[in-house]
Design an enzyme around this catalytic site. Structure first.
Site, short mmCIF file in Angstrom:
data_model
loop_
_atom_site.label_atom_id
_atom_site.label_comp_id
_atom_site.label_asym_id
_atom_site.label_seq_id
_atom_site.Cartn_x
_atom_site.Cartn_y
_atom_site.Cartn_z
N PRO A 86 20.95 -13.16 27.68
CA PRO A 86 20.87 -13.21 26.21
C PRO A 86 21.11 -14.63 25.73
O PRO A 86 22.13 -15.24 26.05
CB PRO A 86 21.99 -12.27 25.77
N TYR A 137 27.40 -9.12 19.98
CA TYR A 137 28.61 -9.81 19.59
C TYR A 137 29.31 -8.91 18.57
O TYR A 137 28.70 -8.54 17.56
CB TYR A 137 28.30 -11.15 18.94
N THR A 163 29.38 -8.96 24.76
CA THR A 163 29.95 -10.24 25.14
C THR A 163 31.38 -10.31 24.62
O THR A 163 31.62 -10.15 23.42
CB THR A 163 29.11 -11.40 24.59
N LYS A 240 30.18 -8.49 29.40
CA LYS A 240 29.82 -9.85 29.81
C LYS A 240 30.93 -10.82 29.42
O LYS A 240 31.37 -10.85 28.26
CB LYS A 240 28.50 -10.27 29.15
N HIS A 264 30.11 -18.19 30.33
CA HIS A 264 29.23 -18.50 29.20
C HIS A 264 28.48 -19.82 29.41
O HIS A 264 28.24 -20.59 28.46
CB HIS A 264 30.03 -18.55 27.89
N VAL A 298 23.07 -20.54 37.36
CA VAL A 298 22.00 -20.14 38.27
C VAL A 298 20.79 -21.03 38.02
O VAL A 298 20.29 -21.10 36.90
CB VAL A 298 21.62 -18.66 38.08
N ARG A 319 19.48 -21.01 31.00
CA ARG A 319 18.82 -22.23 30.56
C ARG A 319 17.42 -22.45 31.14
O ARG A 319 16.53 -22.91 30.42
CB ARG A 319 19.71 -23.45 30.84
#
Length: 371
Positions: A86, A137, A163, A240, A264, A298, A319
């Protein structure tokens, strides 16, 4: 030359190529928003260094001619043990934003996680046909929380990912220095209906996004809040932002179907443990009582293989997906996911692993990051 022309001129052969394309086409402030972390940004660097320290011990003479990376995540089929993480405001990278990325995820056969702060509505992202999970959230407005969960269910999302590591947004110095604000055409489509929010206005000495999220997000959450969400939805519940094994056990006790070991992406607590280093202890703590996913740092298929060997069922890819979106929209994301699948498949074959189950049985050694 446009981003698409750049991709056509030289198709990327690794994710670093995609990253270079993205940096070339993005405005500096948006690039910093994507690439930046909190504080000293040492956690981002530590995430990558920790992956480099994980040495795989391959098996030989296993009869594997071509590995099969297919698996199941939260009960659903996935072409590889990867889901798109996300991530907020993807229209910053491309006009189609989350819609393009979700279509690429569908083509790749992997789940796509829609952020609460998505720049397209959850209903529209789910309509792409991708396997869609919704990331929540927790908001100060509890009625809005309940509405978002109901909307995700009605849209056909296959899981709810909560999260839990953002009681407030980490201080991201690049955004502060840049006075970063959202352009007017980009907004949190699941939340905002007015002409502008705090995220579109400059604030001296702070990030506009930090001001916006501080006003919207509920601080001081407890396990009771998670249990309430568990009671409110029949969707698989994913937590998460877990790093401590004690919290992983508490998540299981609260009814979580999966936990995501995550710092995060180095954007919250400056000084947090690298996610991949925390992974084995979390996996051991839950003992198979729930699925364990890994997020943060990752950067390719070999990292996915490392995560499987250390106890993860799969990973969330962050990313690099944004790099692909910036570099070429849907096609750019498809290239990113294809590169990851190619690297993972080759890595599994070279390690003697026929499938994800065999990958989970690989031994690892810890070596110096520079080795």
């Amino acid at each position: 030359m446009t981003a698409a022309e750049m991709l056509e001129a030289a198709d990327p052969v690794c994710l670093e190529d995609v990253r270079a394309h993205a940096r070339a086409v993005l405005e500096p402030g948006i690039w910093d928003f994507v690439e930046g972390g909190s504080g000293t940004e040492r956690v981002m660097a530590a995430n990558r260094a920790a992956f480099a320290e994980v040495a795989l011990v391959p098996r030989v003479l296993t009869g594997v001619a071509e590995a099969d990376p297919r698996t199941r995540l939260l009960g659903g089929h996935a072409a590889m043990p990867v889901a798109v993480a996300p991530m907020a405001y993807q229209r910053l990278l491309h006009d189609d934003g989350e819609l393009a990325a979700a279509r690429a995820a569908r083509a790749a056969g992997v789940p796509f996680v829609v952020s609460t702060l998505s720049s397209h509505r959850v209903e529209d992202v789910a309509a792409t046909g991708a396997t869609t999970w919704f990331q929540l959230y927790c908001l100060r407005d509890r009625a809005k929380n309940h509405e978002l969960v109901a909307r995700a269910e009605a849209a056909g999302c296959g899981a709810l990912m909560v999260t839990v590591d953002v009681p407030l947004m980490g201080r991201r110095l690049r955004d502060v220095r840049n006075g970063f604000v959202l352009p007017r055409h980009v907004r949190a489509a699941n939340l905002d209906s007015g002409p502008a929010t705090e995220a579109h206005r400059r604030f001296g000495g702070d990030s506009a996004l930090a001001v916006h999220t501080s006003a919207a997000f509920a601080p001081g959450l407890t396990w009771r809040d998670l249990a309430e969400l568990r009671d409110r939805t029949s969707l698989p519940l994913v937590v998460k932002g877990i790093l401590d094994p004690r919290d992983a056990r508490s998540a299981v006790e609260a009814g979580a179907d999966a936990v995501v070991v995550s710092n995060h992406g180095g954007r919250q607590l400056d000084g947090a443990v690298p996610s991949v280093r925390a992974l084995p202890a979390v996996a051991e703590a839950v003992g198979g009582a729930c699925e364990v996913l890994l997020d943060s740092g990752v950067r390719g298929g070999t990292d996915v293989l490392r995560a499987l060997a250390l106890g993860a069922r799969g990973v969330l890819l962050g990313r690099p997906v944004l790099w692909g979106l910036a570099a070429g929209g849907r096609r750019g994301v498809e290239q990113v996911l294809d590169l990851v699948r190619t690297e993972l498949g080759q890595g599994m074959t070279l390690a003697g692993c026929a499938d994800a189950t065999a990958a989970a049985e690989l031994r690892t050694e810890r070596t110096a990051a520079h080795a």
